[in-house]
Design a protein around this motif. Structure first.
Motif, mmCIF file in Angstrom:
data_model
loop_
_atom_site.group_PDB
_atom_site.id
_atom_site.type_symbol
_atom_site.label_atom_id
_atom_site.label_comp_id
_atom_site.label_asym_id
_atom_site.label_seq_id
_atom_site.Cartn_x
_atom_site.Cartn_y
_atom_site.Cartn_z
ATOM 1 N N LYS A 11 0.823 -1.205 0.000
ATOM 2 C CA LYS A 11 0.000 0.000 0.000
ATOM 3 C C LYS A 11 0.856 1.253 0.000
ATOM 4 N N LYS A 12 0.277 2.323 -0.469
ATOM 5 C CA LYS A 12 0.910 3.635 -0.404
ATOM 6 C C LYS A 12 0.017 4.527 0.429
ATOM 7 N N ASN A 13 0.620 5.401 1.216
ATOM 8 C CA ASN A 13 -0.149 6.268 2.100
ATOM 9 C C ASN A 13 0.489 7.644 2.108
ATOM 10 N N ARG A 14 -0.337 8.661 2.102
ATOM 11 C CA ARG A 14 0.138 10.039 2.172
ATOM 12 C C ARG A 14 0.027 10.506 3.608
ATOM 13 N N MET A 15 1.157 10.960 4.154
ATOM 14 C CA MET A 15 1.211 11.450 5.520
ATOM 15 C C MET A 15 1.624 12.911 5.451
ATOM 16 N N GLY A 16 0.652 13.791 5.398
ATOM 17 C CA GLY A 16 0.962 15.209 5.251
ATOM 18 C C GLY A 16 1.641 15.441 3.907
ATOM 19 N N ASN A 47 9.264 1.137 13.713
ATOM 20 C CA ASN A 47 8.254 1.784 12.881
ATOM 21 C C ASN A 47 7.153 0.755 12.686
ATOM 22 N N LEU A 48 5.975 1.030 13.212
ATOM 23 C CA LEU A 48 4.868 0.081 13.153
ATOM 24 C C LEU A 48 3.725 0.651 12.331
ATOM 25 N N VAL A 49 3.124 -0.204 11.500
ATOM 26 C CA VAL A 49 1.990 0.206 10.682
ATOM 27 C C VAL A 49 0.942 -0.901 10.720
ATOM 28 N N GLY A 50 -0.263 -0.558 11.145
ATOM 29 C CA GLY A 50 -1.358 -1.522 11.140
ATOM 30 C C GLY A 50 -1.934 -1.758 12.522
ATOM 31 N N THR A 51 -3.162 -2.135 12.548
ATOM 32 C CA THR A 51 -3.916 -2.319 13.781
ATOM 33 C C THR A 51 -3.356 -3.423 14.662
ATOM 34 N N ARG A 52 -3.063 -4.592 14.081
ATOM 35 C CA ARG A 52 -2.649 -5.737 14.895
ATOM 36 C C ARG A 52 -1.259 -5.568 15.504
ATOM 37 N N ALA A 67 0.087 7.612 21.529
ATOM 38 C CA ALA A 67 1.156 7.935 20.578
ATOM 39 C C ALA A 67 0.831 7.516 19.145
ATOM 40 N N VAL A 68 -0.254 6.789 18.958
ATOM 41 C CA VAL A 68 -0.621 6.292 17.623
ATOM 42 C C VAL A 68 -1.175 7.431 16.776
ATOM 43 N N LYS A 69 -0.703 7.529 15.562
ATOM 44 C CA LYS A 69 -1.197 8.517 14.587
ATOM 45 C C LYS A 69 -1.948 7.767 13.498
ATOM 46 N N ILE A 70 -3.031 8.359 13.036
ATOM 47 C CA ILE A 70 -3.845 7.750 11.987
ATOM 48 C C ILE A 70 -3.726 8.592 10.720
ATOM 49 N N TYR A 71 -3.345 7.963 9.619
ATOM 50 C CA TYR A 71 -3.272 8.612 8.316
ATOM 51 C C TYR A 71 -4.082 7.782 7.336
ATOM 52 N N ASN A 72 -5.095 8.382 6.759
ATOM 53 C CA ASN A 72 -5.970 7.676 5.811
ATOM 54 C C ASN A 72 -6.486 6.363 6.390
ATOM 55 N N ASP A 73 -6.938 6.405 7.625
ATOM 56 C CA ASP A 73 -7.506 5.257 8.339
ATOM 57 C C ASP A 73 -6.500 4.160 8.659
ATOM 58 N N VAL A 74 -5.210 4.420 8.531
ATOM 59 C CA VAL A 74 -4.183 3.428 8.845
ATOM 60 C C VAL A 74 -3.373 3.935 10.039
#
Length: 85
Positions: A11-16, A47-52, A67-74
Motif C-alpha cells: 500500500k501507499k499512504n500520504r502522511m501530510g 516503525n509500526l503500521v497496522g492495527t494488529r 502515541a498512535v497517529k492515523i493517516y488515511n484510516d491506517v
C-alpha cells in the motif's frame, strides 16, 4: 525495525507532505506473533503500521495508544527504546 500488518504490504499512504510506500519498506518477510513480540521487545527503534502490530505493542506495555497517529484510516506508531548503561 519496521513491522506492519500483512495487508498493509504494497500500500501507499500520504502522511501530510510525505508519501510512504510500504511495498519495499516492510516486505522483507512474514513473521508470526512470537517473533514480532521478540522484535518489539529488543529493537531500539520501531516503525509500526497496522492495527494488529500496534495492538500487540500496546497490549505488552511497549507503547501507549496516545502515541498512535492515523493517516488515511491506517494507524502508524514509532517507538524509541532508550536504554541506560
Amino acid at each position: 525495525t519496521n513491522l506492519c500488518d500483512e495487508e498493509q504490504i504494497g500500500k501507499k499512504n500520504r502522511m501530510g507532505i510525505l508519501n510512504v510506500s510500504l511495498e519495499n519498506y516492510f516486505a522483507d518477510q512474514l513473521i508470526n506473533e512470537i517473533k514480532a513480540l521478540e522484535l518489539l521487545e529488543h529493537s531500539d527503534v520501531l516503525n509500526l503500521v497496522g492495527t494488529r502490530i500496534i495492538a500487540l505493542a500496546v497490549h505488552n506495555d511497549l507503547a501507549s495508544e496516545d502515541a498512535v497517529k492515523i493517516y488515511n484510516d491506517v494507524p502508524f506508531l514509532i517507538i524509541y527504546n532508550f536504554k541506560s548503561g
